[in-house]
Scaffold this motif. Structure first.
Motif, PDB file in Angstrom:
ATOM      1  N   ILE A  32       0.806  -1.203  -0.144  1.00 39.06           N
ATOM      2  CA  ILE A  32       0.083  -0.226  -0.309  1.00 39.06           C
ATOM      3  C   ILE A  32       0.744   0.887  -0.071  1.00 39.06           C
ATOM      4  CG2 ILE A  32      -1.776   1.397   1.449  1.00 39.06           C
ATOM      5  CD1 ILE A  32      -2.511  -1.291   3.292  1.00 39.06           C
TER       6      ILE A  32
ATOM      7  N   ASN B  92       1.875   2.576  -3.031  1.00 37.95           N
ATOM      8  CA  ASN B  92       0.717   2.972  -3.718  1.00 37.95           C
ATOM      9  C   ASN B  92       0.536   1.917  -5.012  1.00 37.95           C
ATOM     10  OD1 ASN B  92      -0.674   4.839  -4.375  1.00 37.95           O
ATOM     11  ND2 ASN B  92       0.275   6.392  -5.328  1.00 37.95           N
TER      12      ASN B  92
ATOM     13  N   VAL C 139      -1.701  -0.658  -4.219  1.00 36.15           N
ATOM     14  CA  VAL C 139      -2.710  -1.698  -4.473  1.00 36.15           C
ATOM     15  C   VAL C 139      -3.883  -0.506  -4.433  1.00 36.15           C
ATOM     16  CG1 VAL C 139      -4.543  -2.388  -2.450  1.00 36.15           C
ATOM     17  CG2 VAL C 139      -2.263  -2.415  -2.262  1.00 36.15           C
ATOM     18  N   ILE C 140      -4.030   0.442  -3.777  1.00 37.44           N
ATOM     19  CA  ILE C 140      -5.578   1.213  -4.503  1.00 37.44           C
ATOM     20  C   ILE C 140      -4.326   2.725  -4.999  1.00 37.44           C
ATOM     21  CG2 ILE C 140      -6.922   3.117  -3.645  1.00 37.44           C
ATOM     22  CD1 ILE C 140      -7.837   0.863  -1.733  1.00 37.44           C
TER      23      ILE C 140
END
Length: 115
Positions: free
Chosen positions: A23, A26, A28-29
């Motif tokens: 995560i 940057n 994952v979403i």
């Protein structure tokens, strides 16, 4: 959005062996401004009168000694309340610089209308 920053909290409560590395990278979403991880004082800390300063030192120690967050330089600069504050301050300064010229023009026009 252009102004969205993901703030990841309670990392200290995650199961051992898990982390938010993907995560933080940057992946994952994806967010334009990425993510910042923080560890705040918990209710137990507040009930025990743990000061904010001690909480910040504990947070710094947590990230400095974590097996993932301490070793990955691209993540370590995105960890901690101080980095969050620095990041938000930078965004605010840029926003003010961007808006100030238009604001000066609007004020000058308003002043002209009044006179």
């Amino acid at each position: 959005g252009d102004r969205t920053i993901g703030v990841l909290t309670k990392l200290d409560l995650m199961d051992p062996g898990t982390d938010v590395g993907e995560i933080m990278h940057n992946r994952v979403i994806p967010l334009r401004r990425g993510y910042i991880a923080v560890v705040n004082r918990g209710q137990r800390d507040i009930d025990a009168d743990l000061s904010i300063q001690v909480g910040l030192r504990n947070e710094e120690r947590y990230f400095r000694t974590h097996p993932v967050y301490s070793r990955d330089r691209s993540i370590s600069g995105k960890c901690g309340t101080m980095n969050l504050a620095r990041n938000l301050n930078g965004i605010l300064i840029h926003h003010i610089r961007d808006c100030l010229p238009e604001l000066k023009i609007r004020i000058a026009n308003m002043m002209g209308d009044v006179q």
